[in-house]
Design an enzyme around this catalytic site. Structure first.
Site, PDB file in Angstrom:
ATOM      1  N   LYS A 170       0.859  -1.188   0.000  1.00 48.01           N
ATOM      2  CA  LYS A 170       0.000   0.000   0.000  1.00 48.01           C
ATOM      3  C   LYS A 170       0.892   1.233   0.000  1.00 48.01           C
ATOM      4  CE  LYS A 170      -1.571   3.044   2.767  1.00 48.01           C
ATOM      5  NZ  LYS A 170      -1.664   4.197   1.884  1.00 48.01           N
ATOM      6  N   GLY A 201      -5.089   3.065  -1.478  1.00 53.11           N
ATOM      7  CA  GLY A 201      -6.150   3.506  -0.587  1.00 53.11           C
ATOM      8  C   GLY A 201      -5.613   4.233   0.624  1.00 53.11           C
ATOM      9  N   GLY A 203      -4.752   5.286   4.621  1.00 56.71           N
ATOM     10  CA  GLY A 203      -4.129   4.634   5.763  1.00 56.71           C
ATOM     11  C   GLY A 203      -5.180   4.042   6.686  1.00 56.71           C
ATOM     12  N   GLY A 207      -4.203   0.687   5.178  1.00 59.10           N
ATOM     13  CA  GLY A 207      -3.062   0.577   6.094  1.00 59.10           C
ATOM     14  C   GLY A 207      -3.476  -0.130   7.380  1.00 59.10           C
ATOM     15  N   GLU A 379      10.626  16.476  14.748  1.00 57.07           N
ATOM     16  CA  GLU A 379      10.896  16.352  13.315  1.00 57.07           C
ATOM     17  C   GLU A 379       9.998  17.324  12.558  1.00 57.07           C
ATOM     18  OE1 GLU A 379       9.433  12.878  11.126  1.00 57.07           O
ATOM     19  OE2 GLU A 379      11.465  12.623  10.371  1.00 57.07           O
TER      20      GLU A 379
END
Ligand code: NAD
Length: 475
Positions: A170, A201, A203, A207, A379
């Protein structure tokens, strides 16, 4: 327009069982460039079943057969060089020069390296009275981000194929077309049906469906820490193995004998390359107090050598952020840096002049940043550098290791003993001294919250294997 509203299941393109689609946007123009299907749980179930059905045969192929398959994949990948470059530029906004020199070859290198290493890989080991056989792990679910569209997919796929595992991939919804081109590569190279399956598709549906699927044996994920946690939670329900490649906040430790121009250019290139959207980017430059003023002057004098602009222009170094959402995140962090009292050396909020269309940010450098400031701890995934000073090497190492992350670290300097001491003291999975080039045979992955497991080369292949011990095997 790229129109790919089918999934690739059991060796063929098939319609989705749902009818929802997802638009894909070129971040440099903000225009829609195509659409993909938003797959359903039923689509995923079919893909997992195909991978499960293909596993018994594929896992029993010889390593020579799988090495030959990987070589054919690499050959077919090379034949599509121009297409890969076009697609990655369109979906990611990646500048043409960077795409040709970095994005394109990274995917290719993983297939070539796996082909070479698997030929010599020890799938069988004999010790004392035990016979150890490394079996392919089963069906692997692969979930990838958008920042290196063929690198993250290819490292997982090359390792899986080398090990004899079958997969369901994915890819990110932001950059799905490079994965569709990879599918074309696999078809042309003769990957047996069911060994590779692609379901596009979201998440939250595909996912999440992968990490909680009872017929998936292993989830290999690259992406953010928050999603990594959810994947571990789901996988914990049926003790599924996970490998997680997550974020970073990597330090660049500049030693007092470093060439200051070289050090400043190194630091700028980290935030400018791929628009700072690199998990291993060095986003904290740690410089000796005595070098600080010269370092900042060098940043100011070299920053214009890294122009932000149109990805199609050969001289562009830095393109846009991948999406409006990422652009807003980067802008928020720049504002947080200003609010924290850090000194803005260059850049700031807003778009660069003349680049009002497209998700462009300014290359932004802050100094007088405290080691525990938000911009030095979290981050950002954008072109933002924090310069932090240190008084001695112990303090530099403490600051370098003082985040929740441990993905990469960089050392710039000349004294071999000092370089070695600092490199060996950093608690991170990959340390680079004086911009040495990458080694695709060496392991890649993180300490601490940067992840679990390793990718690339033989360490990557190991992740897709289960060692089985047989004692008393008749000779
Ligand atoms: P992300 O976590 O938002 O998405 C990554 C993938 O996970 C996408 O395919 C997405 O659709 C999927 N996903 C989203 N929600 C999910 C869920 N609930 N369950 C399962 N899958 C789900 O990350 P991103 O924005 O695509 O990428 C940026 C992040 O990736 C950064 O944190 C960066 O550091 C990290 N990254 C790490 C590495 C590494 O090797 N360590 C490499 C590149 C990027």
């Amino acid at each position: 327009m790229y129109q790919y509203t089918q999934h690739y299941i059991n060796g063929q393109w098939v319609d989705s069982t749902g009818d929802e689609t997802i638009d894909v946007i070129n971040p440099a123009t903000e225009e829609k460039i195509g659409e993909i299907s938003s797959g359903t749980k039923e689509d995923l179930d079919k893909a997992v079943q195909a991978a499960r059905d293909a596993f018994p045969d594929f896992s029993q192929t010889t390593k020579e057969e799988r090495a030959a398959l990987l070589d054919r994949i690499a050959d077919e990948y090379e034949k599509r060089k121009d297409k890969f470059i076009e697609v990655i530029m369109a979906e990611l906004g990646s500048p043409v020069t960077f795409t040709k020199e970095v994005q394109y070859p990274m995917g290719l290198n993983h297939f070539r390296t796996a082909a070479k290493l698997v030929r010599d890989f020890a799938f069988i080991e004999e010790r004392e009275n035990s016979f150890i056989q490394k079996d392919a792990i089963g069906v692997a679910g692969l979930i990838t981000p958008w920042n290196f569209p063929t690198n993250q997919t290819s490292t997982k796929l090359a390792s899986a194929f080398a090990a004899g595992s079958t997969v369901v991939l994915k890819p990110s919804t932001e950059t799905p077309f490079a994965a569709i081109l990879l599918t074309e590569v696999f078809e042309a190279a003769g990957v047996p049906k069911g060994v590779f399956n692609l379901v596009n598709g979201t998440g939250s549906t595909i996912g999440d469906g992968i990490s909680s699927h009872p017929d998936i044996d292993f989830v290999s994920f690259t992406g953010s820490g928050g999603v990594g946690t959810k994947i571990m939670e789901n996988a914990a329900q049926d003790i599924k193995k996970v490998s997680l490649e997550l974020g970073g906040k990597s330090p660049i430790v500049v030693l007092d004998d470093a060439d200051v121009d070289y050090a400043a250019k190194t630091a700028i290139s980290h935030i400018a390359g791929n628009t700072g959207q690199v998990c291993t980017a060095g986003t904290r430059a740690l410089v000796p107090k005595s070098m600080h003023d010269d370092f900042i002057e060098a940043i100011k004098s070299h920053i214009s050598e890294y122009p932000v602009g149109d990805p199609k222009d050969e001289s562009t170094f830095t393109g846009p952020q991948v999406s409006e959402e990422q652009w807003k995140t980067v802008q928020d962090y720049i504002q947080k840096g200003i609010d924290s009292g850090a000194t803005l050396v260059t850049g700031g909020t807003g778009k660069p002049e003349g680049l009002e269309t497209g998700y462009y940010s300014k290359l932004t450098v802050f100094t007088d940043v405290k080691a525990d400031d938000t911009i030095a701890q979290e981050e950002i995934f954008g072109p933002v550098l924090s310069v932090i000073t240190y008084k001695d090497l112990d303090e530099a190492i403490d600051i370098a290791n003082g985040t929740i992350y441990g993905l990469a670290g960089y050392v710039v300097g000349n004294n071999p003993d000092t370089v070695t001491h600092v490199a060996k003291s950093l608690r991170s999975g990959r340390i680079v001294v004086n911009n040495e080039k990458s080694d695709f045979t060496a392991p890649f992955g993180g300490f601490k919250q940067s992840g679990i497991g390793r990718e690339w080369g033989d360490y990557g292949i190991e992740e897709f294997l289960e060692p089985k011990t047989i004692v008393g095997l008749p000779k």
